[in-house]
Design a protein around this motif. Sequence first.
Motif, PDB file in Angstrom:
ATOM      1  N   LEU A 347       0.818  -1.225   0.000  1.00 46.60           N
ATOM      2  CA  LEU A 347       0.000   0.000   0.000  1.00 46.60           C
ATOM      3  C   LEU A 347       0.842   1.261   0.000  1.00 46.60           C
ATOM      4  O   LEU A 347       0.375   2.326  -0.434  1.00 46.60           O
ATOM      5  CB  LEU A 347      -0.918   0.003   1.218  1.00 46.60           C
ATOM      6  N   SER A 348       2.073   1.171   0.463  1.00 42.40           N
ATOM      7  CA  SER A 348       2.898   2.375   0.610  1.00 42.40           C
ATOM      8  C   SER A 348       3.554   2.808  -0.686  1.00 42.40           C
ATOM      9  O   SER A 348       3.914   3.979  -0.840  1.00 42.40           O
ATOM     10  CB  SER A 348       3.983   2.135   1.673  1.00 42.40           C
ATOM     11  N   ASP A 349       3.731   1.894  -1.612  1.00 35.13           N
ATOM     12  CA  ASP A 349       4.372   2.216  -2.888  1.00 35.13           C
ATOM     13  C   ASP A 349       3.317   2.751  -3.849  1.00 35.13           C
ATOM     14  O   ASP A 349       2.441   2.016  -4.307  1.00 35.13           O
ATOM     15  CB  ASP A 349       5.039   0.960  -3.444  1.00 35.13           C
ATOM     16  N   ASP A 350       3.401   4.038  -4.160  1.00 39.66           N
ATOM     17  CA  ASP A 350       2.409   4.670  -5.021  1.00 39.66           C
ATOM     18  C   ASP A 350       2.818   4.721  -6.487  1.00 39.66           C
ATOM     19  O   ASP A 350       2.084   5.278  -7.317  1.00 39.66           O
ATOM     20  CB  ASP A 350       2.118   6.094  -4.531  1.00 39.66           C
ATOM     21  N   SER A 351       3.975   4.167  -6.819  1.00 40.40           N
ATOM     22  CA  SER A 351       4.373   4.131  -8.224  1.00 40.40           C
ATOM     23  C   SER A 351       3.454   3.189  -8.991  1.00 40.40           C
ATOM     24  O   SER A 351       2.853   2.279  -8.420  1.00 40.40           O
ATOM     25  CB  SER A 351       5.824   3.649  -8.355  1.00 40.40           C
ATOM     26  N   THR A 352       3.324   3.415 -10.277  1.00 36.06           N
ATOM     27  CA  THR A 352       2.445   2.582 -11.101  1.00 36.06           C
ATOM     28  C   THR A 352       3.165   1.294 -11.486  1.00 36.06           C
ATOM     29  O   THR A 352       4.212   1.330 -12.136  1.00 36.06           O
ATOM     30  CB  THR A 352       2.026   3.328 -12.371  1.00 36.06           C
ATOM     31  N   PRO A 353       2.632   0.140 -11.092  1.00 33.34           N
ATOM     32  CA  PRO A 353       3.304  -1.124 -11.401  1.00 33.34           C
ATOM     33  C   PRO A 353       3.081  -1.562 -12.835  1.00 33.34           C
ATOM     34  O   PRO A 353       2.159  -1.080 -13.520  1.00 33.34           O
ATOM     35  CB  PRO A 353       2.637  -2.100 -10.430  1.00 33.34           C
ATOM     36  N   GLY A 354       3.902  -2.497 -13.270  1.00 36.97           N
ATOM     37  CA  GLY A 354       3.700  -3.105 -14.579  1.00 36.97           C
ATOM     38  C   GLY A 354       2.637  -4.190 -14.478  1.00 36.97           C
ATOM     39  O   GLY A 354       1.898  -4.268 -13.501  1.00 36.97           O
ATOM     40  N   THR A 355       2.601  -5.040 -15.478  1.00 32.57           N
ATOM     41  CA  THR A 355       1.597  -6.102 -15.488  1.00 32.57           C
ATOM     42  C   THR A 355       2.165  -7.459 -15.106  1.00 32.57           C
ATOM     43  O   THR A 355       1.443  -8.455 -15.097  1.00 32.57           O
ATOM     44  CB  THR A 355       0.952  -6.204 -16.880  1.00 32.57           C
ATOM     45  N   SER A 356       3.457  -7.517 -14.778  1.00 29.24           N
ATOM     46  CA  SER A 356       4.061  -8.756 -14.287  1.00 29.24           C
ATOM     47  C   SER A 356       5.311  -8.400 -13.499  1.00 29.24           C
ATOM     48  O   SER A 356       5.994  -7.424 -13.817  1.00 29.24           O
ATOM     49  CB  SER A 356       4.405  -9.711 -15.438  1.00 29.24           C
ATOM     50  N   PRO A 357       5.628  -9.166 -12.456  1.00 29.45           N
ATOM     51  CA  PRO A 357       6.800  -8.860 -11.631  1.00 29.45           C
ATOM     52  C   PRO A 357       8.091  -9.241 -12.335  1.00 29.45           C
ATOM     53  O   PRO A 357       8.099 -10.060 -13.259  1.00 29.45           O
ATOM     54  CB  PRO A 357       6.576  -9.733 -10.388  1.00 29.45           C
ATOM     55  N   THR A 358       9.174  -8.628 -11.920  1.00 33.14           N
ATOM     56  CA  THR A 358      10.482  -8.928 -12.494  1.00 33.14           C
ATOM     57  C   THR A 358      11.465  -9.283 -11.386  1.00 33.14           C
ATOM     58  O   THR A 358      11.365  -8.768 -10.269  1.00 33.14           O
ATOM     59  CB  THR A 358      11.029  -7.723 -13.278  1.00 33.14           C
ATOM     60  N   PRO A 359      12.414 -10.160 -11.679  1.00 33.11           N
ATOM     61  CA  PRO A 359      13.418 -10.518 -10.668  1.00 33.11           C
ATOM     62  C   PRO A 359      14.302  -9.320 -10.333  1.00 33.11           C
ATOM     63  O   PRO A 359      14.425  -8.376 -11.121  1.00 33.11           O
ATOM     64  CB  PRO A 359      14.238 -11.623 -11.360  1.00 33.11           C
ATOM     65  N   ASP A 360      14.891  -9.347  -9.139  1.00 32.54           N
ATOM     66  CA  ASP A 360      15.840  -8.308  -8.766  1.00 32.54           C
ATOM     67  C   ASP A 360      17.048  -8.380  -9.680  1.00 32.54           C
ATOM     68  O   ASP A 360      17.455  -9.467 -10.104  1.00 32.54           O
ATOM     69  CB  ASP A 360      16.292  -8.498  -7.314  1.00 32.54           C
ATOM     70  N   PRO A 361      17.659  -7.240 -10.026  1.00 34.56           N
ATOM     71  CA  PRO A 361      18.828  -7.262 -10.909  1.00 34.56           C
ATOM     72  C   PRO A 361      20.019  -7.945 -10.253  1.00 34.56           C
ATOM     73  O   PRO A 361      20.161  -7.951  -9.032  1.00 34.56           O
ATOM     74  CB  PRO A 361      19.104  -5.768 -11.154  1.00 34.56           C
ATOM     75  N   VAL A 362      20.858  -8.523 -11.088  1.00 35.26           N
ATOM     76  CA  VAL A 362      22.080  -9.149 -10.600  1.00 35.26           C
ATOM     77  C   VAL A 362      23.111  -8.060 -10.329  1.00 35.26           C
ATOM     78  O   VAL A 362      23.372  -7.218 -11.174  1.00 35.26           O
ATOM     79  CB  VAL A 362      22.642 -10.149 -11.634  1.00 35.26           C
ATOM     80  N   VAL A 363      23.670  -8.059  -9.119  1.00 39.74           N
ATOM     81  CA  VAL A 363      24.701  -7.087  -8.751  1.00 39.74           C
ATOM     82  C   VAL A 363      26.023  -7.832  -8.642  1.00 39.74           C
ATOM     83  O   VAL A 363      26.182  -8.717  -7.803  1.00 39.74           O
ATOM     84  CB  VAL A 363      24.375  -6.396  -7.416  1.00 39.74           C
ATOM     85  N   LYS A 364      26.971  -7.497  -9.512  1.00 38.71           N
ATOM     86  CA  LYS A 364      28.259  -8.178  -9.528  1.00 38.71           C
ATOM     87  C   LYS A 364      29.184  -7.612  -8.457  1.00 38.71           C
ATOM     88  O   LYS A 364      29.179  -6.415  -8.186  1.00 38.71           O
ATOM     89  CB  LYS A 364      28.914  -8.037 -10.904  1.00 38.71           C
ATOM     90  N   ALA A 365      29.970  -8.479  -7.862  1.00 42.57           N
ATOM     91  CA  ALA A 365      30.941  -8.054  -6.859  1.00 42.57           C
ATOM     92  C   ALA A 365      31.954  -7.101  -7.492  1.00 42.57           C
ATOM     93  O   ALA A 365      32.437  -7.329  -8.603  1.00 42.57           O
ATOM     94  CB  ALA A 365      31.662  -9.271  -6.277  1.00 42.57           C
ATOM     95  N   GLY A 366      32.245  -6.014  -6.794  1.00 43.57           N
ATOM     96  CA  GLY A 366      33.207  -5.044  -7.309  1.00 43.57           C
ATOM     97  C   GLY A 366      32.596  -3.992  -8.198  1.00 43.57           C
ATOM     98  O   GLY A 366      33.307  -3.123  -8.699  1.00 43.57           O
ATOM     99  N   SER A 367      31.291  -4.065  -8.396  1.00 41.04           N
ATOM    100  CA  SER A 367      30.637  -3.091  -9.270  1.00 41.04           C
ATOM    101  C   SER A 367      30.255  -1.817  -8.530  1.00 41.04           C
ATOM    102  O   SER A 367      29.755  -0.881  -9.126  1.00 41.04           O
ATOM    103  CB  SER A 367      29.381  -3.717  -9.888  1.00 41.04           C
ATOM    104  N   GLY A 368      30.491  -1.809  -7.230  1.00 46.85           N
ATOM    105  CA  GLY A 368      30.128  -0.629  -6.451  1.00 46.85           C
ATOM    106  C   GLY A 368      28.792  -0.771  -5.775  1.00 46.85           C
ATOM    107  O   GLY A 368      28.441   0.008  -4.898  1.00 46.85           O
ATOM    108  N   GLY A 369      28.010  -1.800  -6.177  1.00 44.37           N
ATOM    109  CA  GLY A 369      26.721  -2.023  -5.550  1.00 44.37           C
ATOM    110  C   GLY A 369      26.847  -2.978  -4.375  1.00 44.37           C
ATOM    111  O   GLY A 369      27.908  -3.531  -4.100  1.00 44.37           O
TER     112      GLY A 369
END
Length: 425
Positions: A347-369
């Motif tokens: 309920l707290s997220d007011d952004s408009t969602p898409g029509t299907s969920p997506t996996p979280d992005p892959v964050v590579k080690a050493g990329s700063g993330g």
Amino acid sequence: MEGHKARSRSRNDRNSGTRALQRVFGVLAVTGLCAVSAPPAFASDGPASGGAKFGLAASTECVFNGNVIKSTPWSLQRVLLDQLWGQATGKGVTVAVIDTGVDGSNPQLSGAMAGAGKSFVDGAANKDIEGHGTRVAGIIAARPMKGTGFEGIAPDAKILSLRYTGGENKQGNTGTMAQAINYAVSQGAKIINISSDTASKEDNGPLRSAVAAAVQKGALIVAAAGNDGADGKSADTYPASYPGVLAVAASDRNDERAYFSQAGDFVDVAAPGVDMVSTVPKGGQCSADGTSFAAPYVAGVAALLKEKHPGWKASQIATRIEETAQRPSRGPNRYIGWGVIDPVAALSDDSTPGTSPTPDPVVKAGSGGVVPMAVTMGESEAERERRTAIYVLGTGLALVLVVAGSGVAVRDWRSRRDGRVGRVG
């Protein structure tokens, strides 16, 4: 929404830590050797003719017109209700409950009924012999009442009772379930709860067509995944496995899959389904386990989202619920789908969602993330046995050292004492 369940599933899921004792208990429940809160309703014409059943796991004995439970159920304690209901309460939203009927004489449901409803078996739509539909309705929209901490997740929503089974002279099947779905759509219902699955987990043409037509008309069908999952094996259940249906597994107090909850790639999300307090016919409350009671928890959140975002499509509401769930990994798994539902986050997220969920992005080690730590499905039985063995070994070793140290201390003390006695003599 047609492609909602056609997305690929992550195969990197982990065992949910099912306990051996729970497996045995689950088998007993499925075979009918344990007490259930109400007898499962199998179609009188059997699975070959499209029979259907609703899933109840084992629970304590329930008394209709009994007492209420004073405390707030754990399934509501896990949610910041003031924050949740500060955004929506389900007002103006009607949820169709296709079940055994709903007894509106329960004080917490008397103000929640959207008319008389309709029965597709004998008797009145709001007559509930088994009590199953009344429980389901209460989890969605039970009104607050003095003396109890239980109320529905969407306490201002309305319930349209569509009784597809539970008749005194006739039990329903997938044919009456399909009729109820078609009727719900004709009445403009945008959220439909079905806490049942077909006998023998069989697909059925008329039921599939009714679900497809409802999805095409913009209805969000929320369906229970089923309670035959004690063995941990995957199996499709219907109508939960049909495209466009939001399939709900049951989770426990640890946000892990309840031992009885059916596993499968069709599972979309999980919700509390253990020790679920709710309303029963004639008055009072009881608690029970089952994916039957996890599904209405999600349907209630869907009603809140529909009130807050009336223009959202069914697929967008489903996506928001999935994307804000407490994920076990980057993507879904066959035990709890995209994760355990988080009503406040949804309920707290007011952004408009898409029509299907997506996996979280892959964050590579050493990329700063930040590389997220792997999350397991809970401690496995083997891991628990190893941990216990280590504790026992460690405790035993500590006792040995204490005994050995005590022996050395006593020996030294005696030596010093004997020495002192010799010098005096």
